[in-house]
Design an enzyme around this catalytic site. Structure first.
Site, short mmCIF file in Angstrom:
data_model
loop_
_atom_site.label_atom_id
_atom_site.label_comp_id
_atom_site.label_asym_id
_atom_site.label_seq_id
_atom_site.Cartn_x
_atom_site.Cartn_y
_atom_site.Cartn_z
N LYS A 218 52.67 -34.30 -20.06
CA LYS A 218 51.34 -33.77 -19.76
C LYS A 218 50.46 -33.95 -21.00
CE LYS A 218 53.30 -31.13 -16.03
NZ LYS A 218 53.61 -29.84 -15.41
N THR B 155 57.61 -29.86 -20.24
CA THR B 155 57.59 -31.27 -19.89
C THR B 155 57.02 -32.02 -21.09
OG1 THR B 155 55.40 -30.93 -18.96
CG2 THR B 155 57.22 -30.93 -17.41
N TYR C 224 75.24 -45.89 -20.24
CA TYR C 224 75.72 -44.57 -19.78
C TYR C 224 76.12 -43.73 -20.97
CZ TYR C 224 75.88 -43.21 -14.96
OH TYR C 224 75.53 -42.73 -13.73
N ARG D 46 57.73 -39.16 -18.61
CA ARG D 46 58.03 -38.08 -17.65
C ARG D 46 59.43 -37.56 -17.93
NH1 ARG D 46 53.82 -38.70 -14.37
NH2 ARG D 46 54.31 -36.70 -13.45
N ASP E 240 57.53 -21.27 -20.32
CA ASP E 240 57.43 -22.63 -19.79
C ASP E 240 56.06 -23.14 -20.22
OD1 ASP E 240 56.99 -24.92 -18.34
OD2 ASP E 240 57.54 -24.07 -16.39
N GLU F 94 76.98 -39.98 -20.73
CA GLU F 94 77.27 -38.60 -20.32
C GLU F 94 77.84 -37.83 -21.51
OE1 GLU F 94 79.76 -38.84 -16.87
OE2 GLU F 94 78.04 -38.87 -15.52
C1 LIG Z 1 54.51 -29.54 -14.42
C2 LIG Z 1 55.22 -28.26 -14.55
C3 LIG Z 1 56.60 -28.17 -14.30
C4 LIG Z 1 57.41 -29.25 -13.61
O1 LIG Z 1 57.43 -30.45 -14.11
P1 LIG Z 1 57.91 -31.74 -13.26
O2 LIG Z 1 58.12 -32.71 -14.34
O3 LIG Z 1 56.80 -32.06 -12.34
O4 LIG Z 1 59.15 -31.38 -12.56
C5 LIG Z 1 57.22 -26.97 -14.55
N1 LIG Z 1 56.53 -25.92 -15.01
C6 LIG Z 1 55.22 -25.97 -15.24
C7 LIG Z 1 54.51 -24.75 -15.75
C8 LIG Z 1 54.52 -27.13 -15.01
O5 LIG Z 1 53.19 -27.17 -15.21
#
Ligand SMILES: *Cc1c(COP(=O)(O)O)cnc(C)c1O
Length: 455
Positions: A237, A234, A58, A243, A208, A60
């Site tokens: 990807k 993220t 933990y 993840r 994003d 936090e």
């Molecule tokens: C995949 C994605 C997310 C969210 O990611 P998760 O890990 O699935 O919650 C947010 N914004 C964009 C543009 C994405 O492609």
């Protein structure tokens, strides 16, 4: 990338049921083509770190500011991850902060909104149906309920961003956050233009880059740095990590006299999350190390070459692509020349042929988000697997053959008729000879391209 096979001996001994499921999933991954653009294969080192005893602690709080004792080594993990995340984008830690605790992309985005907006304030972004993400103000999502979404459209002709329209709408609505970065947009994004528009209207600029962060770090897509105030991504990807997600923010940007970086840290913890997943953060640190190798840069460039070759192949087969092609790792097939709402048939037919992809809305979607008219394809996974441009011609031909073999199944807006058609489609799927032939060829072809880490 090299990845040793995992043998799961402990899982096998203790829980044969879960072991068998993992084995079946391995087989599925091995035999088929993975064309979902948000998926990839994490390295053995990343997987090992995620399976490590770091899981048990933990922590936090933040490095050197924890609520529990015993965190001296956990602090090292998190600080190293921060350092590598910044280094992957050439950022100076004096100017940029990074929070590496978000559990995934969605909570990362929500945390930024929570830090920078009051409930009910305006968030301006691209709509889900045009390529935006659920967390960019969609009605079904927290972001669309807690804040007031204002959507900018794509240009209806080119199906690309129109920065003049974005500017006009931003001037009219004066959003608190102007957001760029998408889930299903196959073209280059000019982040500097977004940052400029945000500045003109007094909005925070946010990128994003979940889908393209690996392309950005490899230098094959323009960077949102240093122009944007906040950048989320993220890590699982194209970037090939665990993840999870990270949030970069400009220390000098203020809200009510406070650095937005501090506000974002507070929004993650204690605002939104509890204990950080330090085993995952260790994996993220490894992924950012890998992303800085020349091997990864070559990989990212190959992802784009493969996507362009796949686009050529599909168009040569007579298929229509949204915006007429791709600049990045993904493409969207517009299925409307066969009629609206056919994505569901195409996705399932491809799955039957061992090709995994996802149905997707297209700009100006004529059917519905649940029965969309497009197919989204991406090359990150098959490029990790070793596919080159020459292989894309064959991949495109298979996809086109399968699409054409189910083109006469129709979408009906009326629920009963629609269900009857779906039932008929499912019944006939097993007798579709084109699909059977493609599946056999795909399975044979895939045996020449081992999935890293699966024997
Ligand atoms: C995949 C994605 C997310 C969210 O990611 P998760 O890990 O699935 O919650 C947010 N914004 C964009 C543009 C994405 O492609």
């Amino acid at each position: 990338m090299t990845r040793r096979a995992m043998n799961y001996t402990n899982v096998q001994a203790e829980d044969p049921e879960i072991y068998q499921i993992i084995k079946k999933e391995e087989q599925r991954q091995k035999e088929g083509l993975e064309l979902i653009p948000s998926e990839n294969y994490a390295s053995a080192a990343v997987l090992e770190a995620m399976g490590s005893i770091l899981n048990d602690k933990y922590a936090e709080g933040y490095p050197k500011k924890r609520y529990y004792g015993g965190n001296q080594f956990i602090d090292e993990v998190e600080s190293l991850c921060q350092k590598r995340a910044l280094a992957a984008y050439g950022l100076d830690p004096k100017e940029w902060a990074v929070n590496v605790q978000p559990l995934s992309g969605s909570p990362a985005n929500i945390a930024v909104y929570f830090a920078l907006m009051n409930f009910g304030e305006k968030l301006m972004a691209l709509q889900l149906t045009e390529g935006g993400h659920l967390t960019h103000g969609a009605d079904a999502n927290f972001s669309g309920r807690a804040y007031k979404p204002v959507f900018y459209p794509l240009d209806p002709q080119s199906q690309m961003l129109d920065y003049d329209v974005v500017r006009k709408l931003a001037q009219e609505h004066r959003p608190k956050i102007l957001l760029a970065g998408y889930t299903a947009y196959p073209r280059t994004i000019d982040f500097s233009k977004f940052a400029q528009i945000a500045k003109e209207v007094g909005a925070y600029s946010m990128a994003d880059i979940s889908h393209i962060s690996g392309l950005v770090s490899a230098g094959v897509h323009p960077s949102p740095f240093p122009d944007m105030d906040v950048v989320t991504t993220t890590t699982h990807k194209l970037l090939r990590g665990p993840r999870a997600a990270v949030i970069f923010s400009k220390r000098a940007t203020l809200k009510d006299g406070k650095s937005i970086s501090e506000l974002i840290d507070k929004a993650i913890f204690p605002g939104l999350q509890g204990g950080p997943h330090e085993h995952t953060i260790a994996g993220v640190a490894i992924a950012f190390k890998e992303a800085q190798t020349s091997e990864f840069k070559t990989y990212a460039a190959q992802v784009i070459k493969n996507a362009k070759a796949l686009a050529e192949s599909l168009m040569a087969e007579g298929l229509k692509l949204v915006s007429g092609g791709t600049d990045n790792h993904l493409l969207l097939v517009d299925l409307t020349p066969f009629g609206p709402g056919k994505g569901i048939f195409v996705q399932q037919a491809l799955e039957e042929a061992s090709i995994t992809a996802n149905k997707n809305t297209i700009p100006g979607e004529p059917a519905s988000p649940f029965f969309p008219s497009g197919l989204r394809l991406g090359t990150p996974s098959i490029t990790t697997r070793g596919f080159k441009e020459g292989d894309m011609q064959q991949v495109g031909k298979w996809i086109a053959d399968v699409i054409k073999s189910v083109k006469d199944y129709n979408y009906f807006p009326e629920k009963e008729k629609r269900q009857a058609e779906i039932d008929r489609f499912k019944k006939e799927l097993a007798n579709n000879e084109v699909i059977a032939k493609v599946r056999k060829e795909v399975n044979e072809f895939c045996s020449k391209f081992p999935v890293p880490g699966i024997e």
